[in-house]
Design a protein around this motif. Structure first.
Motif, PDB file in Angstrom:
ATOM      1  N   HIS A  70      29.115  37.146  43.529  1.00 44.27           N
ATOM      2  CA  HIS A  70      30.504  37.533  43.248  1.00 44.27           C
ATOM      3  C   HIS A  70      30.633  39.057  43.183  1.00 44.27           C
ATOM      4  CE1 HIS A  70      34.525  37.457  41.862  1.00 44.27           C
ATOM      5  NE2 HIS A  70      34.296  37.447  40.562  1.00 44.27           N
ATOM      6  N   GLN A  71      31.102  39.629  44.312  1.00 43.64           N
ATOM      7  CA  GLN A  71      31.284  41.074  44.427  1.00 43.64           C
ATOM      8  C   GLN A  71      32.750  41.498  44.325  1.00 43.64           C
ATOM      9  OE1 GLN A  71      28.480  43.118  44.912  1.00 43.64           O
ATOM     10  NE2 GLN A  71      27.256  41.240  44.762  1.00 43.64           N
ATOM     11  N   LEU A 110      24.812  31.736  40.032  1.00 40.60           N
ATOM     12  CA  LEU A 110      25.744  32.852  40.178  1.00 40.60           C
ATOM     13  C   LEU A 110      25.012  34.174  40.081  1.00 40.60           C
ATOM     14  CD1 LEU A 110      28.739  34.029  40.113  1.00 40.60           C
ATOM     15  CD2 LEU A 110      28.493  33.964  37.616  1.00 40.60           C
ATOM     16  N   VAL A 111      25.344  35.099  40.983  1.00 41.29           N
ATOM     17  CA  VAL A 111      24.979  36.513  40.849  1.00 41.29           C
ATOM     18  C   VAL A 111      26.289  37.291  40.738  1.00 41.29           C
ATOM     19  CG1 VAL A 111      23.878  38.512  41.906  1.00 41.29           C
ATOM     20  CG2 VAL A 111      22.842  36.239  42.156  1.00 41.29           C
ATOM     21  N   LEU A 112      26.449  38.024  39.664  1.00 44.41           N
ATOM     22  CA  LEU A 112      27.695  38.747  39.365  1.00 44.41           C
ATOM     23  C   LEU A 112      27.478  40.244  39.509  1.00 44.41           C
ATOM     24  CD1 LEU A 112      30.599  38.934  38.089  1.00 44.41           C
ATOM     25  CD2 LEU A 112      29.430  39.042  35.864  1.00 44.41           C
ATOM     26  N   ALA A 113      28.369  40.897  40.243  1.00 46.10           N
ATOM     27  CA  ALA A 113      28.362  42.353  40.313  1.00 46.10           C
ATOM     28  C   ALA A 113      29.020  42.908  39.053  1.00 46.10           C
ATOM     29  CB  ALA A 113      29.113  42.833  41.552  1.00 46.10           C
ATOM     30  N   SER A 114      28.209  43.469  38.168  1.00 46.32           N
ATOM     31  CA  SER A 114      28.732  44.137  36.985  1.00 46.32           C
ATOM     32  C   SER A 114      28.561  45.638  37.160  1.00 46.32           C
ATOM     33  CB  SER A 114      28.046  43.610  35.726  1.00 46.32           C
ATOM     34  OG  SER A 114      28.673  44.132  34.562  1.00 46.32           O
ATOM     35  N   SER A 115      28.601  46.382  36.083  1.00 47.45           N
ATOM     36  CA  SER A 115      28.602  47.843  36.200  1.00 47.45           C
ATOM     37  C   SER A 115      28.060  48.488  34.938  1.00 47.45           C
ATOM     38  CB  SER A 115      30.023  48.341  36.447  1.00 47.45           C
ATOM     39  OG  SER A 115      30.082  49.753  36.395  1.00 47.45           O
ATOM     40  N   VAL A 198      23.096  35.687  36.812  1.00 48.93           N
ATOM     41  CA  VAL A 198      22.474  37.010  36.746  1.00 48.93           C
ATOM     42  C   VAL A 198      23.575  38.042  36.953  1.00 48.93           C
ATOM     43  CG1 VAL A 198      20.924  38.615  37.927  1.00 48.93           C
ATOM     44  CG2 VAL A 198      20.212  36.244  37.557  1.00 48.93           C
ATOM     45  N   ALA A 199      23.704  38.990  36.033  1.00 49.66           N
ATOM     46  CA  ALA A 199      24.664  40.080  36.179  1.00 49.66           C
ATOM     47  C   ALA A 199      23.909  41.359  36.497  1.00 49.66           C
ATOM     48  CB  ALA A 199      25.485  40.257  34.905  1.00 49.66           C
ATOM     49  N   LEU A 200      24.313  42.013  37.572  1.00 52.66           N
ATOM     50  CA  LEU A 200      23.680  43.254  38.011  1.00 52.66           C
ATOM     51  C   LEU A 200      24.583  44.427  37.631  1.00 52.66           C
ATOM     52  CD1 LEU A 200      22.479  42.157  41.567  1.00 52.66           C
ATOM     53  CD2 LEU A 200      21.260  41.988  39.382  1.00 52.66           C
ATOM     54  N   ARG A 201      24.123  45.246  36.721  1.00 53.30           N
ATOM     55  CA  ARG A 201      24.903  46.400  36.281  1.00 53.30           C
ATOM     56  C   ARG A 201      24.613  47.573  37.208  1.00 53.30           C
ATOM     57  NH1 ARG A 201      23.923  45.539  29.736  1.00 53.30           N
ATOM     58  NH2 ARG A 201      25.496  43.882  29.509  1.00 53.30           N
ATOM     59  N   TYR A 202      25.462  47.698  38.235  1.00 54.62           N
ATOM     60  CA  TYR A 202      25.291  48.779  39.202  1.00 54.62           C
ATOM     61  C   TYR A 202      25.564  50.116  38.528  1.00 54.62           C
ATOM     62  CZ  TYR A 202      26.210  45.000  42.645  1.00 54.62           C
ATOM     63  OH  TYR A 202      26.198  43.847  43.380  1.00 54.62           O
TER      64      TYR A 202
END
Length: 344
Positions: A70-71, A110-115, A198-202
């Motif tokens: 989810h981007q 789910l893979v979530l684009a976080s920040s 999984v949330a990826l904090r870019y």
């Protein structure tokens, strides 16, 4: 695996979808072509037009899907608080509709684009009082050029350090608040349905295809646009604010690693996605100006409410648990970015 990538026509979503295909996955894309991110109406191959706020669109896109990446989101500082309903609608309502659709479809990964913006300020240590949450920077201090975060107990300037994923969320902008809410929604969804999220904090993402100078662009694109026009990059505060600039190709690689991780058990886990090589905003502007043979940056002393002083990430958890480490350092990446094609 069959993977749905939302926001698949975007600056980050496009490279993510391409990297997943290169890794052997069957990728389907969805993108609303939101006007804040897209000026055209042409979709890349393999991407259908649709809004994640539309439950029927989501249901159709989820057919046969094993994992959702989810981007899709409205990003950046925005113009003013008039943007607030659009941020919340796209980012939080859109995520809620998507998660509800996944629950109905039986899609549990789910893979979530976080920040990194969920942190607000980064990690700090006071020489006298140890690790502390900084006091909010006061407008009168900023106006006098006192930019460093200060200890809430003694008022002394703090030493910045690396923020890790266990740091509390302290969002300082509307965008940051919506990203924190996305994480909470994903965690609640995973707990309720036994899913894996999984949330990826870019951190500060840059690279080819980045949108040009708009209120929703990153600082690298704003500086690049100024230099293309023959203008000096205008650096806020004193230019010493520290960030981690991570190349979009590394972000795409992190998503491939995160897709693998979603199959390793139910629950919710967050990761910093960064280069691990922090730099100041002033140094980044100077490197870009040198690469483009343009005028040297001008340090303006100006400031914006809601900006944070330092936020630098620890890459340790992503390296240890995902096997992800950035391959492109800022020096190499910025040289390439100087001539990269940007998004109009």
């Amino acid at each position: 695996m069959r993977i749905l990538v939302t926001g698949a026509a975007g600056f980050i979503g496009g490279p993510v979808a391409a990297a997943l295909r290169a890794a052997g996955h069957d990728v389907v894309g969805l993108d609303s072509l939101h006007p804040k991110a897209h000026r055209g109406t042409e979709l890349p191959d393999g991407v259908r037009r649709g809004d994640v706020r539309d439950a029927a669109v989501v249901a159709a896109a989820l057919e046969g899907v094993d994992v959702v990446v989810h981007q899709a989101a409205v990003v950046g500082m925005g113009v003013d608080l008039g943007d607030l309903p659009e941020y919340v609608g796209c980012n939080d309502l859109g995520t809620a509709v998507l998660l509800a659709g996944m629950a109905r479809a039986g899609t549990r990964r789910l893979v979530l684009a976080s920040s990194m913006v969920v942190y607000g300020e980064g990690a700090y240590t006071c020489p006298a009082h140890g690790p502390v949450a900084p006091a909010e920077r006061r407008p009168d201090d900023l106006a006098r050029g006192r930019f460093e975060a200060r200890c809430p107990r003694c008022g002394e300037a703090l030493e910045p350090g690396e923020v890790d994923e266990d740091a509390p969320a302290r969002p300082r902008s509307v965008y940051a608040a919506t990203k924190a809410a996305q994480e909470h929604l994903a965690a609640a969804w995973a707990g309720a349905c036994g899913g894996s999220a999984v949330a990826l904090r870019y951190h500060n993402v840059y690279g080819p295809g980045m949108p040009r100078d708009t209120p929703y662009s990153g600082v690298a694109a704003i500086f690049r646009s100024a230099l293309e026009a023959g203008r000096a990059p205008r650096v806020f505060e004193d230019g010493a604010q520290r960030r981690d600039f991570v190349h979009v190709a590394d972000v795409a690689a992190a998503n491939v690693a995160a897709v693998r991780a979603t199959g390793e058990g139910a629950g919710f886990r967050v990761y910093n996605i960064c280069s691990g090589k922090p730099t100041t905003v002033g140094e980044m502007a100077a490197a870009l100006a040198a690469a483009m043979a343009g005028p040297e940056p001008v340090v303006t002393g100006r400031f914006r409410a809601g900006d944070v002083r330092h936020v630098v990430a620890s890459p340790a958890r992503a390296r240890r648990e995902l096997g992800f480490a950035a391959a492109i350092g800022p020096a190499e990446g910025l040289r390439g970015f100087a001539t990269a094609v940007l998004r109009d």
